[in-house]
Scaffold this motif. Structure first.
Motif, PDB file in Angstrom:
ATOM      1  N   PHE A 290       0.870  -1.174   0.000  1.00  0.00           N
ATOM      2  CA  PHE A 290       0.000   0.000   0.000  1.00  0.00           C
ATOM      3  C   PHE A 290       0.906   1.222   0.000  1.00  0.00           C
ATOM      4  N   GLY A 291       0.325   2.395  -0.068  1.00  0.00           N
ATOM      5  CA  GLY A 291       1.145   3.594  -0.086  1.00  0.00           C
ATOM      6  C   GLY A 291       0.368   4.823   0.337  1.00  0.00           C
ATOM      7  N   THR A 292       1.106   5.902   0.555  1.00  0.00           N
ATOM      8  CA  THR A 292       0.530   7.215   0.822  1.00  0.00           C
ATOM      9  C   THR A 292       1.144   8.193  -0.160  1.00  0.00           C
ATOM     10  N   VAL A 293       0.305   8.961  -0.825  1.00  0.00           N
ATOM     11  CA  VAL A 293       0.774   9.980  -1.762  1.00  0.00           C
ATOM     12  C   VAL A 293       0.695  11.337  -1.072  1.00  0.00           C
ATOM     13  N   HIS A 294       1.842  12.007  -0.937  1.00  0.00           N
ATOM     14  CA  HIS A 294       1.919  13.332  -0.327  1.00  0.00           C
ATOM     15  C   HIS A 294       1.990  14.371  -1.450  1.00  0.00           C
ATOM     16  N   VAL A 295       1.059  15.299  -1.428  1.00  0.00           N
ATOM     17  CA  VAL A 295       0.919  16.270  -2.510  1.00  0.00           C
ATOM     18  C   VAL A 295       1.471  17.625  -2.072  1.00  0.00           C
ATOM     19  N   TYR A 296       2.421  18.149  -2.841  1.00  0.00           N
ATOM     20  CA  TYR A 296       3.065  19.439  -2.588  1.00  0.00           C
ATOM     21  C   TYR A 296       2.724  20.403  -3.729  1.00  0.00           C
ATOM     22  N   PRO A 297       3.026  21.684  -3.561  1.00  0.00           N
ATOM     23  CA  PRO A 297       2.784  22.631  -4.659  1.00  0.00           C
ATOM     24  C   PRO A 297       3.600  22.321  -5.906  1.00  0.00           C
ATOM     25  N   ASP A 298       4.748  21.641  -5.764  1.00  0.00           N
ATOM     26  CA  ASP A 298       5.620  21.399  -6.914  1.00  0.00           C
ATOM     27  C   ASP A 298       5.876  19.932  -7.205  1.00  0.00           C
ATOM     28  N   LYS A 299       5.279  19.040  -6.440  1.00  0.00           N
ATOM     29  CA  LYS A 299       5.531  17.611  -6.651  1.00  0.00           C
ATOM     30  C   LYS A 299       4.544  16.765  -5.859  1.00  0.00           C
ATOM     31  N   MET A 300       4.492  15.491  -6.198  1.00  0.00           N
ATOM     32  CA  MET A 300       3.809  14.500  -5.390  1.00  0.00           C
ATOM     33  C   MET A 300       4.824  13.421  -5.031  1.00  0.00           C
ATOM     34  N   LEU A 301       4.756  12.947  -3.811  1.00  0.00           N
ATOM     35  CA  LEU A 301       5.657  11.906  -3.350  1.00  0.00           C
ATOM     36  C   LEU A 301       4.843  10.675  -2.974  1.00  0.00           C
ATOM     37  N   LEU A 302       5.129   9.573  -3.622  1.00  0.00           N
ATOM     38  CA  LEU A 302       4.516   8.306  -3.243  1.00  0.00           C
ATOM     39  C   LEU A 302       5.447   7.607  -2.265  1.00  0.00           C
ATOM     40  N   LYS A 303       4.971   7.435  -1.054  1.00  0.00           N
ATOM     41  CA  LYS A 303       5.704   6.687  -0.048  1.00  0.00           C
ATOM     42  C   LYS A 303       5.096   5.300   0.025  1.00  0.00           C
ATOM     43  N   GLY A 304       5.785   4.332  -0.578  1.00  0.00           N
ATOM     44  CA  GLY A 304       5.265   2.976  -0.632  1.00  0.00           C
ATOM     45  C   GLY A 304       5.649   2.170   0.591  1.00  0.00           C
ATOM     46  N   ARG A 305       4.889   1.113   0.842  1.00  0.00           N
ATOM     47  CA  ARG A 305       5.203   0.183   1.925  1.00  0.00           C
ATOM     48  C   ARG A 305       5.387  -1.202   1.313  1.00  0.00           C
ATOM     49  N   GLY A 306       6.417  -1.898   1.771  1.00  0.00           N
ATOM     50  CA  GLY A 306       6.653  -3.248   1.292  1.00  0.00           C
ATOM     51  C   GLY A 306       6.974  -3.296  -0.185  1.00  0.00           C
ATOM     52  N   ARG A 307       6.143  -3.951  -0.961  1.00  0.00           N
ATOM     53  CA  ARG A 307       6.378  -4.150  -2.393  1.00  0.00           C
ATOM     54  C   ARG A 307       6.183  -2.876  -3.213  1.00  0.00           C
ATOM     55  N   VAL A 308       5.492  -1.899  -2.662  1.00  0.00           N
ATOM     56  CA  VAL A 308       5.225  -0.664  -3.402  1.00  0.00           C
ATOM     57  C   VAL A 308       6.432   0.266  -3.268  1.00  0.00           C
ATOM     58  N   PRO A 309       7.104   0.606  -4.361  1.00  0.00           N
ATOM     59  CA  PRO A 309       8.302   1.447  -4.272  1.00  0.00           C
ATOM     60  C   PRO A 309       7.964   2.916  -4.050  1.00  0.00           C
ATOM     61  N   ASP A 310       8.918   3.639  -3.460  1.00  0.00           N
ATOM     62  CA  ASP A 310       8.789   5.087  -3.308  1.00  0.00           C
ATOM     63  C   ASP A 310       9.038   5.768  -4.647  1.00  0.00           C
ATOM     64  N   ARG A 311       8.363   6.912  -4.861  1.00  0.00           N
ATOM     65  CA  ARG A 311       8.601   7.685  -6.083  1.00  0.00           C
ATOM     66  C   ARG A 311       8.484   9.177  -5.791  1.00  0.00           C
ATOM     67  N   ILE A 312       9.363   9.960  -6.438  1.00  0.00           N
ATOM     68  CA  ILE A 312       9.214  11.412  -6.471  1.00  0.00           C
ATOM     69  C   ILE A 312       8.571  11.758  -7.803  1.00  0.00           C
ATOM     70  N   MET A 313       7.507  12.548  -7.781  1.00  0.00           N
ATOM     71  CA  MET A 313       6.782  12.885  -8.995  1.00  0.00           C
ATOM     72  C   MET A 313       6.709  14.401  -9.114  1.00  0.00           C
ATOM     73  N   ASN A 314       7.653  14.963  -9.840  1.00  0.00           N
ATOM     74  CA  ASN A 314       7.763  16.416  -9.958  1.00  0.00           C
ATOM     75  C   ASN A 314       6.815  16.964 -11.014  1.00  0.00           C
ATOM     76  N   TYR A 315       6.207  18.131 -10.730  1.00  0.00           N
ATOM     77  CA  TYR A 315       5.369  18.782 -11.710  1.00  0.00           C
ATOM     78  C   TYR A 315       6.258  19.483 -12.733  1.00  0.00           C
ATOM     79  N   LYS A 316       5.813  19.553 -13.942  1.00  0.00           N
ATOM     80  CA  LYS A 316       6.544  20.358 -14.912  1.00  0.00           C
ATOM     81  C   LYS A 316       6.412  21.821 -14.514  1.00  0.00           C
ATOM     82  N   ARG A 317       7.371  22.631 -14.910  1.00  0.00           N
ATOM     83  CA  ARG A 317       7.469  24.016 -14.390  1.00  0.00           C
ATOM     84  C   ARG A 317       6.210  24.819 -14.573  1.00  0.00           C
TER      85      ARG A 317
END
Length: 359
Positions: A326-353
């Motif tokens: 499972f995971g939690t997606v943290h939403v920022y003004p300039d990006k979203m961060l997926l914090k995964g648990r176990g099999r779900v990998p972490d990801r940084i998801m940057n917004y285009k400028r």
């Protein structure tokens, strides 16, 4: 549209709105997007997805990336393919991967405990479908198993948005689901719909805004399906005719064809039959940048040439007892961060400028 357990397109999407607008008018973007795949009065859809009007660059999560001390605008939880059944471990259709039917409930309990303990609670959790396994219908315990899982979800301190997968329809009719606890449409935002895209009475789709400039839309993947409808109805005959025309398998319930829409992010046997049509609609709108789906169980990721990121979430059902999914997606003004648990990998998801949001 789905035939058997194969779908043509659809499900759930979060996306930020243009600067200066709190909400997107439904008929200006979302409904034009939906109308492109609609068969009146319903919509065609690929069961479960989340889209964001952000360009996302997926990377391994770097703990130092948040060294500036910025705080997220909001967060939301994601979980897919729980497929609980009170059964001993089994295997998938091809007998190549183990399924932990009974332990999936333990994984759900662990996910809920984790979400409840987060410093800042997620605004909601997105349950991406296949909440109980089709075996429950075979043993005539569908309602009992669903009640057990839904009672577990009651431990969660935030709302849950449910989408319907093929296993929901293996267990229940559409009429049952509409009147069940799996119908979370009461959480929707009420806005005026374009008359040409107003869904039918039992069409399961809605949208909501958890934070200004972000809207989530859940779509119905099984509007046209042989699953969950009366076999004596004209609609069933229509769907069965289409299934025979498009499905090359002797066994119509074979896994050859399913729900993700981007070939590079999924096993080819799991792709929606009309994935090209679905992609063409997504690519025709600059606001769509992320497609988050379940159903493949072993996960997958790819960025397409339009900058749309396709993330297939790992399924709980095929997660060993010593791991998680499972995971939690943290939403920022300039990006979203997926914090995964176990099999779900972490990801940084940057917004285009040009899509960085100002608050």
């Amino acid at each position: 549209m789905s035939l058997g357990d194969r779908a043509y397109f659809g499900a759930a999407l979060p996306f930020p709105l243009p600067p200066g607008e709190t909400l997107f008018p439904l008929d200006s973007v979302v409904m034009r997007f939906i109308h492109g795949l609609s068969r009146s009065p319903g919509l065609c859809g690929c069961k479960r997805f989340f889209e964001a009007c952000l360009e996302v660059m997926a990377e391994k999560l770097d703990p130092n990336s948040l060294a500036d001390g910025s705080e997220p605008l909001f967060s939301f939880g994601i979980i897919a393919d729980i497929q609980y059944a009170d059964l001993e471990d089994g295997f998938n259709y091809q007998r190549s991967r183990r399924r932990y039917y009974r332990h999936s409930l333990v994984h759900l309990q662990g996910a809920i405990e984790d979400w409840n303990k987060e410093n800042s609670l997620p605004c909601c959790v997105l349950q991406l479908g296949d909440i109980i396994d089709g075996y429950n219908a075979q043993y005539k315990v569908s309602e009992k198993s669903l009640e057990l899982v839904m009672n577990t979800f009651q431990m969660l301190k935030v709302p849950v948005h449910h989408t319907w997968g093929n296993h929901e329809f293996y267990n229940f009719s559409r009429d049952f689901l509409v009147n069940s606890k799996l119908n979370s449409k009461f959480l929707e935002d009420r806005i005026v719909q374009h008359p040409e895209t107003t869904p039918s009475e039992n069409y399961y789709a809605y949208h909501f805004v958890p934070f200004p400039k972000f809207r989530f839309v859940l779509l119905d993947a099984y509007d046209l399906s042989v699953l969950g409808i009366d076999q004596s109805s004209p609609k069933y005959e229509q769907c069965m005719k289409m299934l025979r025309e498009h499905n090359p398998n002797v066994e119509l319930n074979s896994p050859q064809g399913h729900l993700p829409i981007y070939p590079e992010a999924s096993d080819s046997v799991c792709l929606a039959w009309n994935y090209k049509d679905a992609l063409s609609v997504i690519w025709s709108h600059n606001c769509v940048v992320c497609f988050l789906a379940g159903h493949t169980h072993d996960g997958g990721y790819s960025e397409d040439h339009f900058g749309v990121h396709h993330v297939n979430l790992e399924g709980v059902i095929e997660t060993a007892p010593d791991s998680q999914a499972f995971g939690t997606v943290h939403v920022y003004p300039d990006k979203m961060l997926l914090k995964g648990r176990g099999r779900v990998p972490d990801r940084i998801m940057n917004y285009k400028r040009e899509e960085v949001l100002c608050f």
